[in-house]
Design an enzyme around this catalytic site. Structure first.
Site, PDB file in Angstrom:
ATOM      1  N   MET C   1       0.796  -1.230   0.000  1.00 53.84           N
ATOM      2  CA  MET C   1       0.000   0.000   0.000  1.00 53.84           C
ATOM      3  C   MET C   1       0.827   1.278   0.000  1.00 53.84           C
ATOM      4  SD  MET C   1      -2.035  -2.446   0.672  1.00 53.84           S
ATOM      5  CE  MET C   1      -1.398  -2.973   2.242  1.00 53.84           C
ATOM      6  N   PRO C   2       2.141   1.172   0.219  1.00 51.12           N
ATOM      7  CA  PRO C   2       2.875   2.446   0.308  1.00 51.12           C
ATOM      8  C   PRO C   2       2.720   3.285  -0.954  1.00 51.12           C
ATOM      9  CG  PRO C   2       4.275   0.637   1.037  1.00 51.12           C
ATOM     10  CD  PRO C   2       3.047   0.017   0.428  1.00 51.12           C
ATOM     11  N   VAL C   3       2.831   4.577  -0.759  1.00 52.76           N
ATOM     12  CA  VAL C   3       2.798   5.533  -1.858  1.00 52.76           C
ATOM     13  C   VAL C   3       4.100   6.329  -1.805  1.00 52.76           C
ATOM     14  CG1 VAL C   3       1.638   7.570  -2.799  1.00 52.76           C
ATOM     15  CG2 VAL C   3       0.284   5.730  -1.764  1.00 52.76           C
TER      16      VAL C   3
END
Lengths: 62, 62, 62, 62, 62, 62
Positions: C1-3
Site C-alpha cells: 500500500m505504500p505511496v
C-alpha cells in the site's frame, strides 16, 4: 490507483474518519473508479503546526 | 535535489527504514543523481488514518 | 500500500524514469513489500518552479 | 488559496514555528496574496524518518 | 534540509515566483536555517483542478 | 481548513473533476466541515510518471 492525501486538524474521532473515508470512496465510485484502486491517507496536524491568517491555528481556535 | 516522500503504515523497524533509504538512494544513483542531493522523508501513517477498499485499513488488516 | 511521491526537475528520459521505478520497487521488495502494493508518482518540476539557495534553480543550473 | 506544506525535522520550538508562519505569510503578502487565503502546514519529521546522503539523518546529525 | 511544497494557481509571473522564493528563504533564515539547506517546490495548479466552496475555482474566479 | 490533494492519472474530463469535487465536498460536510473551509487540489499525472507493479503505468494500461 488514485491517491488522496488529506491534511486536517488532529482531533477527529474514529467515526468521523471512517465516515469521511466512505464518503470520499463513494465520490470516486461515482466517476467510475473502483474502491479497491483507491488509497486515502489522513495526516492529523496539531493546530500549533497549522498557520492561517498569519498565526498558528492554536491561537485562533484554541 | 530530488525529494522523495513516502506514505506508509507505521510499524516498520529502524532496520527496515535504514534499508529502504539505502535502496532508494541507490535507485537514484543508478540514474546519475548523487546521494548528497537527495532528501527522503517517511510519513508513518496509523492504519486508522489509511483508507482502502472504502474502509479504514485498521479494520481490514488489524 | 505504500505511496511514493517524487519531486524532481523535469527533463529525465523515459528510460531513466523506468529505471528509477524499477529500482525503488526493488528497495521496497527488499523490506518485504510487494510490487503490486506500491504506487510511485513522479512530479516533473520546471526549474523555474524550484527554489534552492534562495534562487530559482533555472538561474543556478540553466 | 495557496497551500504551503513544510517537511522539517521535529524539534523546532513554538516560537520558531510562529516566526516561520509569520515570515512565510509575509512572503505571500509581498506578491499580493492575502494572509486569510493562505494555509501553512508543518510536518514534524523525526530524524529516523529522514534520509540524506544515503543514511538516516539520526545517524548523521544525532 | 527543510522542504517546502507550495500548491497555488497557475499564472504567477517569473518575478513573483522569484520574489516568493526569496521571501520564504528569508523566513527560514530568520529561524536559523541556511538557504543552502532549503528546497522550495512550486506546483502550478490550473483552476479547473482546484476545488473550493464545492466548485471548480475556474467557475468562481474565471 | 482541510486540504485534500489528489494524485490521479491525467485524462479525466471537466465533468468528472467537477463531480469529484462536489462528492468530496459533501463527504466533508457530512462530518461537519463547511464547503468554504475546504481546498481540493487535483494533480494530473501522466501514466509515464506513475509506477505500479514495478512498471510505468503507460506500459500496463496504455
Amino acid at each position: 490507483m488514485p491517491v488522496v492525501i488529506i491534511e486536517m486538524w488532529a482531533g477527529r474521532t474514529e467515526e468521523q474518519k471512517e465516515k469521511l473515508i466512505k464518503g470520499i470512496t463513494k465520490a470516486f465510485e461515482d466517476i467510475g473508479i473502483k474502491a479497491e484502486h483507491l488509497n486515502i491517507i489522513i495526516h492529523d496536524i496539531p493546530k500549533t503546526n497549522w498557520g492561517m491568517r498569519g498565526e498558528q491555528a492554536s491561537k485562533i481556535s484554541p
